[in-house]
Design an enzyme around this catalytic site. Structure first.
Site, PDB file in Angstrom:
ATOM      1  N   ARG A   1       0.837  -1.213   0.000  1.00  0.00           N
ATOM      2  CA  ARG A   1       0.000   0.000   0.000  1.00  0.00           C
ATOM      3  C   ARG A   1       0.865   1.254   0.000  1.00  0.00           C
ATOM      4  O   ARG A   1       0.590   2.228   0.710  1.00  0.00           O
ATOM      5  CB  ARG A   1      -0.957   0.025   1.211  1.00  0.00           C
ATOM      6  CG  ARG A   1      -1.924  -1.115   1.306  1.00  0.00           C
ATOM      7  CD  ARG A   1      -2.946  -1.118   0.169  1.00  0.00           C
ATOM      8  NE  ARG A   1      -3.788  -2.267   0.272  1.00  0.00           N
ATOM      9  CZ  ARG A   1      -3.457  -3.479  -0.185  1.00  0.00           C
ATOM     10  NH1 ARG A   1      -2.319  -3.649  -0.836  1.00  0.00           N
ATOM     11  NH2 ARG A   1      -4.273  -4.496  -0.039  1.00  0.00           N
TER      12      ARG A   1
ATOM     13  N   SER B   1     -10.782  -0.541   3.812  1.00  0.00           N
ATOM     14  CA  SER B   1      -9.927  -0.723   4.989  1.00  0.00           C
ATOM     15  C   SER B   1      -9.443   0.630   5.498  1.00  0.00           C
ATOM     16  O   SER B   1      -8.873   1.404   4.731  1.00  0.00           O
ATOM     17  CB  SER B   1      -8.691  -1.546   4.625  1.00  0.00           C
ATOM     18  OG  SER B   1      -9.089  -2.755   4.048  1.00  0.00           O
TER      19      SER B   1
ATOM     20  N   GLU C   1      -4.866   4.135   6.497  1.00  0.00           N
ATOM     21  CA  GLU C   1      -4.620   3.947   5.060  1.00  0.00           C
ATOM     22  C   GLU C   1      -5.084   5.148   4.212  1.00  0.00           C
ATOM     23  O   GLU C   1      -4.303   5.674   3.426  1.00  0.00           O
ATOM     24  CB  GLU C   1      -5.296   2.650   4.571  1.00  0.00           C
ATOM     25  CG  GLU C   1      -4.931   2.324   3.136  1.00  0.00           C
ATOM     26  CD  GLU C   1      -5.721   1.139   2.587  1.00  0.00           C
ATOM     27  OE1 GLU C   1      -5.494   0.012   3.036  1.00  0.00           O
ATOM     28  OE2 GLU C   1      -6.550   1.371   1.705  1.00  0.00           O
TER      29      GLU C   1
HETATM   30  C1  LIG Z   1     -15.470  -0.415  -0.365  1.00  0.00           C
HETATM   31  C2  LIG Z   1     -14.024  -0.147  -0.638  1.00  0.00           C
HETATM   32  C3  LIG Z   1     -13.150  -1.213  -0.839  1.00  0.00           C
HETATM   33  C4  LIG Z   1     -11.799  -0.983  -1.100  1.00  0.00           C
HETATM   34  N1  LIG Z   1     -10.987  -2.051  -1.307  1.00  0.00           N
HETATM   35  C5  LIG Z   1      -9.678  -1.861  -1.570  1.00  0.00           C
HETATM   36  C6  LIG Z   1      -8.833  -2.986  -1.813  1.00  0.00           C
HETATM   37  O1  LIG Z   1      -9.268  -4.124  -1.820  1.00  0.00           O
HETATM   38  N2  LIG Z   1      -7.523  -2.758  -2.050  1.00  0.00           N
HETATM   39  C7  LIG Z   1      -7.006  -1.487  -2.087  1.00  0.00           C
HETATM   40  O2  LIG Z   1      -5.799  -1.347  -2.308  1.00  0.00           O
HETATM   41  N3  LIG Z   1      -7.795  -0.399  -1.871  1.00  0.00           N
HETATM   42  C8  LIG Z   1      -9.103  -0.562  -1.618  1.00  0.00           C
HETATM   43  N4  LIG Z   1      -9.912   0.522  -1.397  1.00  0.00           N
HETATM   44  C9  LIG Z   1      -9.327   1.876  -1.411  1.00  0.00           C
HETATM   45  C10 LIG Z   1      -9.481   2.626  -2.768  1.00  0.00           C
HETATM   46  O3  LIG Z   1     -10.472   2.024  -3.549  1.00  0.00           O
HETATM   47  C11 LIG Z   1      -8.170   2.638  -3.558  1.00  0.00           C
HETATM   48  O4  LIG Z   1      -7.151   3.233  -2.806  1.00  0.00           O
HETATM   49  C12 LIG Z   1      -8.316   3.425  -4.873  1.00  0.00           C
HETATM   50  O5  LIG Z   1      -7.154   3.269  -5.653  1.00  0.00           O
HETATM   51  C13 LIG Z   1      -8.570   4.910  -4.653  1.00  0.00           C
HETATM   52  O6  LIG Z   1      -8.900   5.454  -5.915  1.00  0.00           O
HETATM   53  P1  LIG Z   1      -9.670   6.828  -6.025  1.00  0.00           P
HETATM   54  O7  LIG Z   1      -9.696   7.210  -7.456  1.00  0.00           O
HETATM   55  O8  LIG Z   1     -10.972   6.756  -5.336  1.00  0.00           O
HETATM   56  O9  LIG Z   1      -8.662   7.773  -5.224  1.00  0.00           O
HETATM   57  P2  LIG Z   1      -8.989   9.104  -4.419  1.00  0.00           P
HETATM   58  O10 LIG Z   1      -9.606   8.762  -3.108  1.00  0.00           O
HETATM   59  O11 LIG Z   1      -9.712  10.071  -5.275  1.00  0.00           O
HETATM   60  O12 LIG Z   1      -7.503   9.617  -4.166  1.00  0.00           O
HETATM   61  C14 LIG Z   1      -6.631   8.910  -3.326  1.00  0.00           C
HETATM   62  C15 LIG Z   1      -5.306   9.691  -3.247  1.00  0.00           C
HETATM   63  O13 LIG Z   1      -4.695   9.737  -4.531  1.00  0.00           O
HETATM   64  C16 LIG Z   1      -4.583  11.082  -4.989  1.00  0.00           C
HETATM   65  N5  LIG Z   1      -4.885  11.049  -6.423  1.00  0.00           N
HETATM   66  C17 LIG Z   1      -6.027  10.621  -7.016  1.00  0.00           C
HETATM   67  N6  LIG Z   1      -5.899  10.638  -8.356  1.00  0.00           N
HETATM   68  C18 LIG Z   1      -4.646  11.084  -8.606  1.00  0.00           C
HETATM   69  C19 LIG Z   1      -3.885  11.313  -9.790  1.00  0.00           C
HETATM   70  N7  LIG Z   1      -4.399  11.096 -11.004  1.00  0.00           N
HETATM   71  N8  LIG Z   1      -2.609  11.778  -9.673  1.00  0.00           N
HETATM   72  C20 LIG Z   1      -2.068  12.009  -8.460  1.00  0.00           C
HETATM   73  N9  LIG Z   1      -2.734  11.821  -7.301  1.00  0.00           N
HETATM   74  C21 LIG Z   1      -4.001  11.352  -7.379  1.00  0.00           C
HETATM   75  C22 LIG Z   1      -5.576  11.871  -4.178  1.00  0.00           C
HETATM   76  O14 LIG Z   1      -5.202  13.250  -4.085  1.00  0.00           O
HETATM   77  C23 LIG Z   1      -5.507  11.153  -2.837  1.00  0.00           C
HETATM   78  O15 LIG Z   1      -4.388  11.559  -2.102  1.00  0.00           O
HETATM   79  C24 LIG Z   1     -11.290   0.340  -1.141  1.00  0.00           C
HETATM   80  C25 LIG Z   1     -12.170   1.422  -0.941  1.00  0.00           C
HETATM   81  C26 LIG Z   1     -13.511   1.175  -0.710  1.00  0.00           C
HETATM   82  C27 LIG Z   1     -14.452   2.347  -0.536  1.00  0.00           C
END
Ligand SMILES: Cc1cc2nc3c(=O)[nH]c(=O)nc-3n(C[C@H](O)[C@H](O)[C@H](O)COP(=O)(O)OP(=O)(O)OC[C@H]3O[C@@H](n4cnc5c(N)ncnc54)[C@H](O)[C@@H]3O)c2cc1C
Length: 339
Positions: A165, A239, A334
């Protein structure tokens, strides 16, 4: 031309549904719009918040700056060799839709990562992982725009410094780059990874010739739906804590009082503890005080009343203190908190 919307409520842009406002909000669909947004922020002295699907952030207060929603779209097969295809996806593509697309096209390797929320651009930031596979296992390269110089730079796997992570974008290069696209190295014939216990258990009665990538994806989706609340109905960020990595000596000390502690070996000297088990054993499953600890999975904090992220952080602090005093183990959050 992009619209800069003032005092913009971000409730629909974060899966905790926290109703906090950004001073300004803009959606960008290409590098030209992104560069213009960076210029706007610089001229107005505004801090930046990049948003993908908002599924890994905790917004605990109004954001005094510019929230930039990355909406770059598109995917293409950039090259192939005998065994592999290289598929490039733009940062704003939805992760789960991309996994389904690759399954349909018979590009294999993403099946264990089915149904993870969020977008392509954020996936490398924390090297998303699930059911025994991490993004780094299928990663070829990414392009990212450097905020300071405006240059687009290509990152190899080594340059990304992926960890559990974790990546360089959370450490040495934090807040310095915006990821614009990610290229995946996928296989033309299936190479299944089914060693993860929950997956192996679900497949015990299935004969080897019936185990396909589609079936693995289906099982992963079924397990995820049974364990994790859908953020659309019960707001959450998955998580809330990383699984802590501790020394084998610490494990032995915990085993004195908790012989059933769940631990996965990392190497000769360290193990990964199941954070959900620690939180559950410390008595937090089902706890509710504004935010709540999910009944089916204690690692997931939920925000049923759609409060500000500070309500979730308050519960998280209680849990961290309790796990520390019960097991002597420090939990690390996380999702990233803003502002
Ligand atoms: C129900 C649920 C289940 C999940 N299961 C998992 C799992 O199994 N495994 C896992 O690893 N994660 C899991 N996650 C966490 C999440 O889905 C991941 O971390 C995902 O990659 C976040 O993507 P996002 O586009 O929503 O990021 P955001 O929440 O929009 O951003 C996360 C971070 O990245 C930055 N960011 C976003 N886009 C960019 C970009 N293009 N360039 C630079 N920085 C950027 C943001 O500023 C922030 O700091 C889960 C979340 C939920 C709600």
């Amino acid at each position: 031309m992009s619209l800069y919307l003032p005092h913009f409520n971000l409730q629909n842009y974060n899966t905790l549904a926290s109703p906090v406002c950004a001073e300004f909000f803009v959606s960008v669909k290409d590098e030209v719009e992104l560069m213009a947004a960076l210029k706007f922020a610089k001229e107005n002295n505004l801090p930046l918040l990049f948003l993908g699907g908002g599924s890994n952030i905790v917004l605990h207060d109004d954001f005094p700056g510019l929230a930039i929603h990355i909406q770059f779209m598109g995917k293409e097969l950039v090259r192939e060799d005998l065994e592999h295809v290289y598929i490039k996806a733009a940062a704003g593509e939805n992760w789960s839709d991309f996994v389904d697309y690759c399954l349909d096209e018979q590009f294999w390797g993403l099946e264990n990562l089915s149904l993870i929320p969020g977008n392509i651009g954020a996936a490398p930031i924390q090297n998303i992982g699930a059911y025994g596979v991490e993004l780094k296992d299928v990663f070829s390269e990414l392009t990212a725009l450097e905020i300071k110089s405006g240059l687009s730079i290509t990152f190899t796997p080594e340059a990304c410094q992926f960890g559990y992570r974790d990546s360089v974008f959370k450490n040495a290069l934090k807040d310095q780059f915006i990821i614009t696209s990610v290229t995946f190295k996928l296989t033309k014939s299936p190479s299944l990874k089914i060693h993860y216990p929950a997956l192996r258990d679900a497949l015990t009665n299935v004969s080897a010739d019936k185990i396909t990538p589609e079936l693995v994806s289906q099982i992963v989706c079924d397990i995820r739906r049974s364990k994790l609340p859908d953020p659309k109905t019960i707001p959450n960020v998955g998580s809330f804590f990383k699984n802590p990595i501790v020394s084998t000596a610490t494990l032995s000390a915990i085993q004195q009082s908790f012989p059933n502690v769940v631990a996965y070996p990392i190497d000769d000297n360290s193990v990964k503890l199941a954070a959900g088990w620690l939180i559950d054993k410390a008595g937090w499953k089902g706890f509710r005080q504004g935010a709540a600890v999910h009944e089916q999975q204690a690692l997931v904090l939920t925000n049923p009343y759609r409060l500000s992220g500070s309500a979730v952080l308050e519960v998280a602090e209680l849990i961290k203190a309790s796990v520390l005093s019960t097991f002597g183990v420090e939990l690390e959050q996380e999702p990233r908190s803003y502002p």
